[in-house]
Scaffold this motif. Structure first.
Motif: not given
Length: 391
Positions: A366-370
């Protein structure tokens, strides 16, 4: 009758395919995709011996008692390379000796069933079933002699996979369950003669048979377990008794078992649970928590060596989770509520590392996507724009 967690045993490096209790309840054997057979002592949960039969994944295990010496048992292992391996086990000295290896099929053994009374071994493979006579000779040697094969070796294989086999009528008859053709076919053993052919409503995943009550369990791969009764009059046939409904989320074959009286149905699941059902009422009696809801428990086994001592064993089938063999006992049960809660706490605490890894993986994804989304937005905002109408 309630069960509580007795042992959590860790030793396999691949999914557990089979579990076999010794008749006296002193030891248990487990076989795995890792090609090993592990024998455990139920008294203290210790690992007695790790055996390497060199037959690929171990698909089935059976204990055979000695006729001459109560301290001697034989352990039979069926493998994916079509062989049967036998060891002699002295329960006093805890000594294993390799006895015999026999190639029984040119393809993987699918299932193995043993008739202790007549020393008959039933085996199945893709499109073929066979009966072997076990001969115990002087000096402790054991050999196998082919007694019957269907269809004959010179004939083509059957189009469907015989998934299981069970002796009935005091070992004088046998029936085989076929996965895709949805058939239960029964034969009289001597002389070899077909008795009946029963067509099921669904495919057959796994089966269990209780001789005293003449009841048959079928894991139907659709919506749960069907219970049948074998009747003899006017002709042999299977009559449907009731259905135990449960949610099957994944197309896994889970083992089913009866207790010693045929009053309780025991089954694994694809969500980390072992379910115990009352056979007569069809009501759920107890839930044992083997692992997380993503944890497949395809293998279960039952043993009752004494009137007041009953065991259930369950094996992990999911790669990526801790591959545990759990042993449950009526000795370890308290009250129903306390047993379920304490067992769940014990199991969940052992599975916390797996859950933590999944949560971390989800967080970083999720952090990488954001981060990527914000980067794209920033590049869009800072990139110079040109009005082609003024060029």
């Amino acid at each position: 009758m309630e069960y509580g967690l007795k042992w959590s045993l860790e030793g396999h490096r691949g999914p557990i395919n089979c579990i076999a209790f010794m008749e006296d309840g002193s030891h248990i054997a487990s076989g795995s995709d890792d090609g090993h057979v592990i024998v455990w002592a139920l008294e203290d949960g210790s690992l007695c011996r790790r055996l390497k039969p060199k037959q690929g994944p171990v698909v089935s295990l059976k204990w055979l008692r000695s006729d001459a010496d109560n301290s001697i048992y034989y352990l039979l292992s069926a493998g994916a390379n079509g062989t049967i391996v036998m060891w002699r086990f002295n329960i006093v000295s805890i000594l294993f000796e390799w006895v015999h290896m026999e190639t029984v099929f040119d393809s993987a053994v699918e299932y193995m069933e043993l008739d202790q009374t007549h020393n008959l071994l039933a085996l199945t493979t893709q499109g073929r079933v066979a009966l072997y006579q076990i001969t115990k000779e002087n000096g402790g040697t054991v050999s196998l002699r082919l007694a019957q094969v269907h269809p004959p070796l010179q004939h083509p294989r059957l189009p469907s996979l015989p998934i299981s086999a069970h002796f009935f009528n005091q070992g004088h008859c046998i029936f085989f369950a076929f996965l895709d053709s949805r058939e239960i076919i029964a034969w009289k053993i001597a002389p070899w003669n077909r008795i009946f052919n029963h067509k099921m409503r669904t495919r057959i995943g796994s089966t269990a048979y209780h001789e005293a009550s003449q009841q048959l369990l079928v894991w139907n791969l659709v919506d749960g377990i069907d219970i049948y009764r074998l009747v003899d009059h006017p002709t042999s046939a299977l009559h449907h008794l009731r259905h135990l409904r449960l949610s099957i989320r994944r197309n896994y074959i889970c083992h089913v078992q009866f207790d010693s009286d045929g009053k309780v149905v025991i089954t694994g699941t694809d969500n980390g649970q072992i379910l115990l059902w009352d056979t007569k009422s069809g009501k759920l009696a107890q839930v044992l928590h083997h692992g997380s809801e993503l944890h497949a428990v395809q293998v279960v086994s039952y043993n009752s060596s004494q009137v007041d001592k009953h065991f259930i064993a369950s094996g992990s089938s999911s790669t990526g989770d801790r591959l545990l063999l759990r042993v449950w006992s009526t000795e370890c049960a308290t009250t129903r509520t306390d047993d379920n809660e304490s067992t769940k706490d014990k199991v969940d605490s052992r599975d916390e590392p797996a859950w933590a890894r999944r949560c971390l993986e989800l967080f970083f994804t999720l952090a990488l996507s954001i981060f990527l989304f914000m980067g794209i937005q920033w590049l869009s905002a800072t990139t110079p724009r040109y009005d082609i109408t003024q060029m």
